[in-house]
Scaffold this active site. Structure first.
Site, PDB file in Angstrom:
ATOM      1  N   THR A 116       0.937  -1.412  -0.029  1.00  0.00           N
ATOM      2  CA  THR A 116       0.054   0.118  -0.558  1.00  0.00           C
ATOM      3  C   THR A 116       0.986   1.348   0.092  1.00  0.00           C
ATOM      4  OG1 THR A 116      -1.551  -1.084   1.668  1.00  0.00           O
ATOM      5  CG2 THR A 116      -1.796   1.213   1.255  1.00  0.00           C
TER       6      THR A 116
ATOM      7  N   TRP B 194       2.562   1.665  -3.622  1.00  0.00           N
ATOM      8  CA  TRP B 194       1.441   2.270  -4.338  1.00  0.00           C
ATOM      9  C   TRP B 194       1.350   3.373  -4.606  1.00  0.00           C
ATOM     10  CZ3 TRP B 194      -2.877   4.806  -4.413  1.00  0.00           C
ATOM     11  CH2 TRP B 194      -3.661   5.655  -5.751  1.00  0.00           C
ATOM     12  N   HIS B 195       1.589   4.112  -2.999  1.00  0.00           N
ATOM     13  CA  HIS B 195       1.107   6.219  -3.539  1.00  0.00           C
ATOM     14  C   HIS B 195       2.466   6.828  -3.782  1.00  0.00           C
ATOM     15  CE1 HIS B 195      -1.704   4.752  -0.383  1.00  0.00           C
ATOM     16  NE2 HIS B 195      -2.591   6.676  -0.508  1.00  0.00           N
ATOM     17  N   GLY B 196       3.964   5.643  -3.868  1.00  0.00           N
ATOM     18  CA  GLY B 196       4.793   6.465  -4.403  1.00  0.00           C
ATOM     19  C   GLY B 196       5.749   5.942  -4.628  1.00  0.00           C
TER      20      GLY B 196
ATOM     21  N   PHE C  66       0.543   9.757  -7.680  1.00  0.00           N
ATOM     22  CA  PHE C  66       1.378   8.962  -6.950  1.00  0.00           C
ATOM     23  C   PHE C  66       0.353   7.854  -7.779  1.00  0.00           C
ATOM     24  CE2 PHE C  66      -0.129  11.489  -3.143  1.00  0.00           C
ATOM     25  CZ  PHE C  66       1.188  11.509  -2.579  1.00  0.00           C
TER      26      PHE C  66
END
Lengths: 398, 433
Positions: free
Chosen positions: B285, B288-290, B433
């Site tokens: 997770t 995934w955001h960066g 993102f």
């Protein structure tokens, strides 16, 4: 029983009806508003130049396949729509008003201060910028051992008039910055001209414009008296007559802050009382325009928005000021627009002054120094330009 | 819808439209491959694994290539140079929708032969392509077949859109200035109060930006007769971190639950495996955001907090009064945002130090008081806007005093326009993102 049922369903129905009314009004308003804006956008001719913002406005982009592929067309279309948005100034006024009501007193980097003053916040340079500047200035000094180097970095209103700032405003202290920099430069042979104290002593007088980021001619004159003593000039040799040339000056900060203040500033031009002085017979040569005049002033700007350009008609790459003085002293001034109202005071003492604005000057500085026989150099900047504009460091590395 | 979506997509970076179209075609026909659903055979498995890998490779290439190269360089002291490509718009969201689609097709939950054009329109649907929600295609495709065009849906969508726009323009973009001022201060001059103000500003900026965007996306979709899923449910009123993740970016949490956590065995395994599952899910997770280790740390941090809550804290929390539980949650969330907002661990630890007043940081100073005073009203609006009260009050006035409610909405919209004209153009921050 039936009566009861009816009473129970009624409120729900009226509620639904009311929500429908609400939504109809919204939809209607949005359609009406969009149509009105679209109509105005199409019918009103595209503005070419914004007087209030003092910049050209974006026009409709040309439809070219290459620009679409790179996305340039879309960017241009966006700035076109934004710049030509109907009633742009009015919208910006509204937003400024809302921001003011919510408690903001710094808008677009401009503090809204007491007594109708607008002040630009102080620039905080990063270390890399400063060290590059120090390095290049040091090298430049080392190349010219036999010349005198003066450095005058002028604090802006935000430092000198700090008492007028909103409470606790984190505006920074330019004096500390200037003095730290000056002491570094003093070690390598620059003579600092510190005008922080002399300006602070005059803080209750009209030394900065209320709506503009420049200093007034009066402010410049006070700094000049300090500079003259350090540079070996006699400040009392000339007396001046201050003549107001406009009382209708609404400067850049008024637009930058979005306040469009009604406040007006007075621009004064100072003439020597004695016209037998050498400066009465000077010649100003605008090298970039291949034009010579016998005045420092361009009155055509007094009828325009940008009235501070009455001094030398704004900034130029290179201006030569020649006067038939007894002494043959030749000065090079590397400067920003703070120098424009300051230079007339210097002109009385030098046979030739080469005024270079590194933001526009692209020629070779060393050639200029050699061919014009320069023997003194003055750096004259306000702290905000000096600590943010990279063109000076760039010019010195050439 | 397809045409509108393509133009929308092309607006930012036209070249990637080709990538988008190829990816859509690839995913649709893989989903339709009859072998895919054949659970017994090896081919089915192979096709499935390949398809997922292809999707992840596309995402990995554009999003994580530079990250991978710099990590390898740091570990082995090598010196590869990474070519940096601009990230295609919404690639993370798009890829996740595609993987979910193929996974569901394989497990036979859905009938993948839904018509190529309907599939394409659903997955590329322009309101949601750039920042979600990550809707399940089986929720969207049937609506795409029979969109519920109606005046009432258009109006409802419009109101939703305007509310989202207000959140973004009036709240997020303005509180962002407070956060930027905080970041612009030299580290030595930040008091504890200023650090907390700055991080609170970041939290509000992120929430109103992203939830405002989600409202706008839902609103536009609804105007086309399609109901997209919810993405936020007042997360800053959550009473535990577990609760927070039920309310924050709902569609993403659901995706990770359905397609990573449960396939790994979920919580019906030994404690050791469960801990592993949670940590894997949350590391991913974060990633995934960066593409940076700070995001991974942010994810793992949540994984650990959630484990702590599940095994220990929840019993204590349940005994506490609600305001204390919200405060506890917000404390954890704000600390989390420190990692999320920092470009490096050094920056994160400096910020944390500021917040606890380590070193020579004062409790409060003039600068902090200045920013508190000039942003007080905005902060009050942000706090109120994080609760469900304004929404309930808005609904109530619509039912009782529709004209007043409408006038207020119109006036606020005009104010929003004024702020937009002023800022002219400010891209949404979540799009990266």
């Amino acid at each position: 029983m039936k009566e009861n049922m009816k009473r129970r369903t009624d409120p729900v129905q009226t509620e639904q009806k009311k929500v429908r009314i609400f939504r109809h009004i919204i939809l209607g308003s949005v359609i009406l508003f969009t149509a009105l804006m679209l109509f105005l956008f199409i019918r009103l001719p595209d503005g070419k130049f914004s007087e209030t913002e003092n910049r050209p406005l974006a026009g409709a982009p040309a439809f070219e396949s290459d620009d679409i592929r790179t996305g340039r067309f879309m960017k241009s279309a966006e700035s076109w729509a934004a710049d030509q948005f109907p009633g742009r100034t009015g919208w910006i006024r509204l937003r400024t008003m809302a921001a003011r009501i919510s408690g903001q007193n710094r808008i677009g980097g401009v503090y809204i201060c007491d007594d109708g003053y607008l002040m630009e916040e102080a620039v905080q340079p990063d270390e890399e910028f400063v060290s590059r500047l120090v390095q290049n200035l040091t090298a430049f000094r080392a190349n010219h051992q036999d010349m005198n180097f003066y450095m005058m970095i002028v604090p802006t209103a935000v430092t000198v008039l700090r008492d007028k700032l909103p409470e606790n405003a984190p505006a920074g202290d330019q004096n500390a910055l200037i003095r730290e920099f000056a002491s570094t430069m003093q070690l390598v042979g620059y003579t600092p001209i510190d005008v922080g104290d002399v300006l602070a002593a005059k803080e209750n007088e009209y030394i900065y414009y209320r709506t503009d980021h420049h200093w007034t001619t009066y402010g410049a004159y006070n700094a000049f008296r300090t500079a003259a003593r350090i540079m070996g000039l006699d400040p009392d040799a000339v007396t001046y007559d201050a003549r107001p040339v406009t009382a209708d000056f609404n400067g850049t900060l008024s637009a930058k802050s979005g306040t469009f203040a009604d406040e007006k500033d007075i621009i004064s031009v100072w003439f020597p009382l004695d016209d037998t002085l050498p400066a009465a017979n000077y010649v100003v040569e605008y090298v970039d325009q291949q034009r010579k005049t016998t005045t420092f002033y361009d009155e055509t700007y007094l009828t325009q928005k940008d009235k501070y350009s009455v001094f030398f008609g704004g900034n130029h790459a290179l201006v030569r000021i020649k006067a038939p003085t007894a002494e043959d002293r030749r000065l090079l001034v590397l400067k920003d627009s703070y120098a424009n109202c300051f230079l007339p005071f210097l002109a009385q003492y030098y046979r030739q002054i080469d005024v270079v604005d590194p933001r526009y000057f692209t020629d070779d500085l060393e050639t200029l120094i050699a061919t014009d026989g320069i023997d003194e150099v003055l750096f004259l900047y306000n702290a905000n330009t000096f600590f943010s504009d990279s063109s000076l460091a760039g010019l010195l590395t050439q | 819808m397809i045409a509108a979506s393509l133009v929308f997509y092309a607006w930012g970076n036209p070249v990637y439209v080709i990538l988008l179209i190829l990816s859509v075609i690839f995913n649709y026909y893989i989903g339709c491959d009859p072998d895919l659903t054949d659970r017994g055979s090896l081919t089915g498995k192979r096709i499935f694994v390949c398809a997922v890998i292809v999707n992840l490779l596309i995402l990995g290439f554009f999003k994580y290539y530079g990250f991978l190269v710099s990590t390898v360089n740091a570990l082995f002291k090598t010196n590869f140079t990474a070519i940096s490509l601009p990230l295609p718009l919404g690639l993370s969201f798009f890829t996740f929708k595609a993987i979910a689609w193929i996974a569901d097709a394989r497990s036979g939950k859905i009938n993948p032969r839904c018509g190529f054009l309907f599939f394409a329109a659903s997955i590329m649907m322009f309101p949601t392509i750039s920042m979600g929600p990550i809707d399940r295609m089986q929720d969207i495709v049937p609506q795409m077949r029979r969109p519920a065009f109606s005046l009432s849906n258009i109006e409802e969508g419009l109101v939703l859109f305007l509310v989202g726009l207000m959140k973004k323009v009036l709240l997020a973009d303005n509180i962002a200035e407070l956060y930027n001022s905080f970041r612009a201060l030299p580290a030595g001059q930040v008091s504890v109060l200023m650090a907390w103000l700055g991080m609170a500003a970041f939290a509000f900026q992120l929430y109103f930006d992203f939830s405002g965007y989600s409202d706008m996306a839902k609103g536009i979709a609804l105007m086309f007769g399609i109901r997209a899923g919810d993405n936020f449910d007042h997360p800053y009123t959550a009473v535990s971190v577990t609760d927070f993740w039920r309310k924050w970016h709902i569609s993403l949490s659901r995706w990770f639950r359905d397609y990573v956590y449960i396939p790994l065995g979920g919580n019906r395994v030994t404690v050791g495996r469960h801990v592993r599952n949670i940590l894997v899910v949350w590391a991913l997770t974060g990633l995934w955001h960066g593409a940076a280790w700070t995001y991974v740390a942010w994810g793992v941090y949540y994984g650990l907090v959630l484990l702590l809550e599940k095994y220990f804290l929840i019993k204590i929390l349940e005994k506490l009064p609600k305001p204390l539980r919200i405060l506890y949650t917000m404390f954890i969330v704000l600390i989390g945002w420190v990692f999320f907002s920092s470009k490096s661990f050094a920056e994160a630890s400096t910020t944390l130090l500021m917040m606890i007043g380590g070193g020579s940081h004062d409790i409060s100073d003039g600068t902090a008081l200045y920013y508190l005073r000039t942003n007080l009203l905005l902060l009050v609006f942000c706090v109120l806007g994080s609760t469900s009260w304004p929404y309930r009050f808005y609904m109530w006035t619509q039912k009782r005093y529709p004209v007043i409610a409408a006038c207020c909405t119109v006036l606020l919209t005009l104010l929003t326009v004024a702020f937009m004209v002023y800022s002219t153009y400010q891209p949404f921050m979540y799009a990266a993102f």
